[in-house]
Design a protein around this motif. Structure first.
Motif, PDB file in Angstrom:
ATOM      1  N   HIS A   1      -7.915 -40.974 -14.444  1.00 20.78           N
ATOM      2  CA  HIS A   1      -7.523 -40.948 -13.034  1.00 20.78           C
ATOM      3  C   HIS A   1      -6.603 -39.762 -12.747  1.00 20.78           C
ATOM      4  CE1 HIS A   1      -5.983 -42.405  -9.138  1.00 20.78           C
ATOM      5  NE2 HIS A   1      -4.795 -42.101  -9.615  1.00 20.78           N
TER       6      HIS A   1
ATOM      7  N   CYS B   1      -0.562 -46.338 -10.343  1.00 22.97           N
ATOM      8  CA  CYS B   1      -0.270 -44.923 -10.152  1.00 22.97           C
ATOM      9  C   CYS B   1       0.664 -44.777  -8.954  1.00 22.97           C
ATOM     10  CB  CYS B   1      -1.587 -44.189  -9.908  1.00 22.97           C
ATOM     11  SG  CYS B   1      -1.378 -42.414  -9.765  1.00 22.97           S
TER      12      CYS B   1
ATOM     13  N   HIS C   1      -5.492 -36.149  -9.666  1.00 20.65           N
ATOM     14  CA  HIS C   1      -4.235 -35.409  -9.493  1.00 20.65           C
ATOM     15  C   HIS C   1      -4.220 -34.081 -10.240  1.00 20.65           C
ATOM     16  CE1 HIS C   1      -2.751 -38.989  -7.563  1.00 20.65           C
ATOM     17  NE2 HIS C   1      -3.007 -39.711  -8.633  1.00 20.65           N
TER      18      HIS C   1
ATOM     19  N   CYS D   1       0.361 -42.973  -6.572  1.00 23.73           N
ATOM     20  CA  CYS D   1      -0.441 -42.774  -5.368  1.00 23.73           C
ATOM     21  C   CYS D   1      -0.929 -44.093  -4.784  1.00 23.73           C
ATOM     22  CB  CYS D   1      -1.621 -41.843  -5.638  1.00 23.73           C
ATOM     23  SG  CYS D   1      -2.982 -42.596  -6.549  1.00 23.73           S
TER      24      CYS D   1
HETATM   25 ZN   LIG Z   1      -3.073 -41.630  -8.617  1.00 25.97          ZN
END
Ligand SMILES: [Zn+2]
Length: 50
Positions: free
Chosen positions: A29, A8, A34, A10
């Motif tokens: 996720h 991801c 998010h 992130c």
């Molecule tokens: Zn993420």
């Protein structure tokens, strides 16, 4: 070791035994962390064999 991973943006790395599993994990996720709906196509484009 076989499997697929999706990283991801992130920084979280999701791992699964196959592409379908890791795509589902990435969608969970994205939704949970998010508040975003990741399409099947988007998640598959991010999946990499590991
Ligand atoms: Zn993420």
């Amino acid at each position: 070791m076989s499997g697929h991973t999706i990283e991801c943006p992130c920084g979280t790395v999701l791992r699964g035994p196959d592409e379908d599993a890791v795509v589902a994990q990435a969608q969970n996720h994205a939704r949970a962390v998010h508040d975003m709906e990741l399409t099947d196509e988007q998640a598959r484009a991010m999946a990499r064999p590991s």
